[in-house]
Design an enzyme around this catalytic site. Structure first.
Site, PDB file in Angstrom:
ATOM      1  N   PRO A   2      37.123  25.473  32.810  1.00 51.53           N
ATOM      2  CA  PRO A   2      36.071  25.751  32.304  1.00 51.53           C
ATOM      3  C   PRO A   2      35.863  27.676  32.896  1.00 51.53           C
ATOM      4  O   PRO A   2      35.069  27.203  33.920  1.00 51.53           O
ATOM      5  CB  PRO A   2      34.800  25.052  32.922  1.00 51.53           C
ATOM      6  CG  PRO A   2      35.740  23.328  33.139  1.00 51.53           C
ATOM      7  CD  PRO A   2      36.827  24.189  33.666  1.00 51.53           C
ATOM      8  N   GLU A   3      35.668  27.692  32.204  1.00 53.06           N
ATOM      9  CA  GLU A   3      35.035  29.551  32.239  1.00 53.06           C
ATOM     10  C   GLU A   3      34.062  29.317  31.331  1.00 53.06           C
ATOM     11  O   GLU A   3      33.475  28.072  30.303  1.00 53.06           O
ATOM     12  CB  GLU A   3      35.751  30.507  32.265  1.00 53.06           C
ATOM     13  CG  GLU A   3      37.281  30.625  32.971  1.00 53.06           C
ATOM     14  CD  GLU A   3      38.155  32.016  32.306  1.00 53.06           C
ATOM     15  OE1 GLU A   3      37.904  32.320  32.620  1.00 53.06           O
ATOM     16  OE2 GLU A   3      39.383  31.419  33.266  1.00 53.06           O
ATOM     17  N   LYS A  58      28.556  29.178  34.524  1.00 51.06           N
ATOM     18  CA  LYS A  58      29.782  28.265  34.365  1.00 51.06           C
ATOM     19  C   LYS A  58      29.004  26.743  34.732  1.00 51.06           C
ATOM     20  O   LYS A  58      29.790  25.881  34.371  1.00 51.06           O
ATOM     21  CB  LYS A  58      31.404  28.091  35.378  1.00 51.06           C
ATOM     22  CG  LYS A  58      31.620  29.682  34.560  1.00 51.06           C
ATOM     23  CD  LYS A  58      32.846  29.571  35.952  1.00 51.06           C
ATOM     24  CE  LYS A  58      33.738  31.152  35.279  1.00 51.06           C
ATOM     25  NZ  LYS A  58      34.383  31.119  37.238  1.00 51.06           N
ATOM     26  N   ARG A 124      40.198  16.732  40.321  1.00 46.80           N
ATOM     27  CA  ARG A 124      40.430  17.349  41.347  1.00 46.80           C
ATOM     28  C   ARG A 124      39.818  17.196  42.592  1.00 46.80           C
ATOM     29  O   ARG A 124      38.836  17.541  43.025  1.00 46.80           O
ATOM     30  CB  ARG A 124      41.281  18.614  42.020  1.00 46.80           C
ATOM     31  CG  ARG A 124      42.542  18.976  41.022  1.00 46.80           C
ATOM     32  CD  ARG A 124      43.151  20.199  40.546  1.00 46.80           C
ATOM     33  NE  ARG A 124      42.879  21.417  42.000  1.00 46.80           N
ATOM     34  CZ  ARG A 124      43.366  22.315  42.154  1.00 46.80           C
ATOM     35  NH1 ARG A 124      43.275  23.152  40.745  1.00 46.80           N
ATOM     36  NH2 ARG A 124      43.361  23.111  42.722  1.00 46.80           N
ATOM     37  N   ARG A 277      45.285  35.032  42.595  1.00 48.98           N
ATOM     38  CA  ARG A 277      45.582  34.565  41.924  1.00 48.98           C
ATOM     39  C   ARG A 277      46.540  35.021  41.210  1.00 48.98           C
ATOM     40  O   ARG A 277      46.949  35.589  40.971  1.00 48.98           O
ATOM     41  CB  ARG A 277      44.169  34.643  40.795  1.00 48.98           C
ATOM     42  CG  ARG A 277      42.963  34.715  41.618  1.00 48.98           C
ATOM     43  CD  ARG A 277      42.392  33.406  42.080  1.00 48.98           C
ATOM     44  NE  ARG A 277      42.307  32.245  41.085  1.00 48.98           N
ATOM     45  CZ  ARG A 277      41.519  32.056  40.423  1.00 48.98           C
ATOM     46  NH1 ARG A 277      39.946  32.902  40.867  1.00 48.98           N
ATOM     47  NH2 ARG A 277      41.459  30.665  39.001  1.00 48.98           N
TER      48      ARG A 277
END
Length: 291
Positions: A2-3, A58, A124, A277
DNA sequence: CACTTGACCTGTCCGC
DNA sequence: TGCGGACAGGTCAAGT
């Protein structure tokens, strides 16, 4: 996950679904997902009524009428899905639901409301829910350090230029991912914004011109706005407050398009690693300036 | 100091 | 089919 567009989509959904409801009970299956003292939870959350759902960067904030706020970060795989008591799986959620029966094995917290349950799922376990007095929320470290809202009125190209100054020697990708520079961008939207701006992610911030900053500014606003319209990006886990996928990745120009032709020039999109990334680039449209 | 790496976790995918 | 390793949308703390 989620951004900004995904968190904003969840916020809007929750605002429609849970405001006005009273919290009846809370079940916590993984302590780190909701690490507050249970006495506090009993005193300020149970029997509280939900007043409003807000977002900053966020982070989601569920305000309660006890003047306490549930602050929530979904991190990579968090989901907040509401299921009304009369929910029938399949009805109204034909193809776009990514979630089956709830709770499931990744449900970490269940919040029981008058008319249904709010499930915090998090494969996670990086995400969290924390309880704060509403007045203390602006004093949380993250809130004090976080940069401007990219869709806010006070955000301008000049502001972006000034914020980037603090990371002059960084790669532009690392700087845009830094939440203290600017709030809300993550890996997907940084790659999309840099492609749209024809800037290579390994360009040093100090080598970015003011014209490029204006371009970045415009693309940040346009891409985030479009993604919110599309309900955000579902890469793997992300779903909205009803369990539905977002469709922005159908419109993405580089993210997850490695091996496919650039929509501008036809060159093959490649995937590399920048700032630790996974990074998607058109090697023809995006070049590092050299002196 | 500015910047990079490892840690937090589970699950999936890919090569052997 | 099994096993090891790399990798996944975020953010800190610790390291260089």
């Amino acid at each position: 996950m989620p951004e900004l567009p995904e968190v904003e989509t969840v916020r809007r959904g929750l605002n429609d679904l849970i405001v006005g409801q009273e919290i009846k009970d809370i079940w916590i299956g993984w302590h780190k997902s909701f690490p507050n003292d249970l006495i506090q939870v009993k005193n300020y959350v149970i029997q509280a009524t939900i007043v409003k759902v807000r977002r900053r960067a966020k982070v989601l904030m569920i305000d309660l009428d006890t003047n306490y706020t549930l602050v929530i970060h979904l991190k990579m795989t968090g989901q907040l899905v509401y299921r009304g008591k009369n929910f029938i799986f399949g009805a109204g959620h034909p193809t776009d639901s990514l979630i089956n029966d709830l709770p499931d094995k990744s449900t970490r917290v269940t919040i029981s409301l008058d008319s249904g349950n709010l499930y915090f799922n998090d494969q996670r376990k990086f995400g969290w829910i924390k309880l704060f007095p509403t007045l203390e929320v602006p004093n949380i470290d993250f809130m004090k350090k976080v940069g401007p809202e990219p869709l806010g009125e006070e955000f301008t190209p000049k502001v972006l230029e000034a914020r980037l100054q603090k990371r002059k020697n960084s790669l532009i990708k690392a700087a845009l991912l830094d939440q203290t520079v600017l709030a809300g961008l993550g890996n997907i939207y940084v790659d999309e914004v840099l492609f749209a701006s024809k800037i290579h992610p390994e360009t040093r911030v100090r080598d970015i011109t003011y014209n490029q900053i204006k371009l970045l500014y415009k693309n940040i606003r346009n891409i985030l706005t479009l993604s919110i319209e599309k309900g955000g990006s579902t890469d793997r886990n992300y779903v909205d407050a009803e369990g539905k996928r977002g469709s922005y990745l159908n419109f993405a120009k580089v993210f997850r398009r490695e091996g496919q032709p650039c929509l501008v020039c036809g060159t093959e999109i490649i995937k590399t690693r920048v700032a630790g990334r996974g990074t998607h680039i058109c090697p023809y449209c995006q070049k590092i300036p050299h002196d």
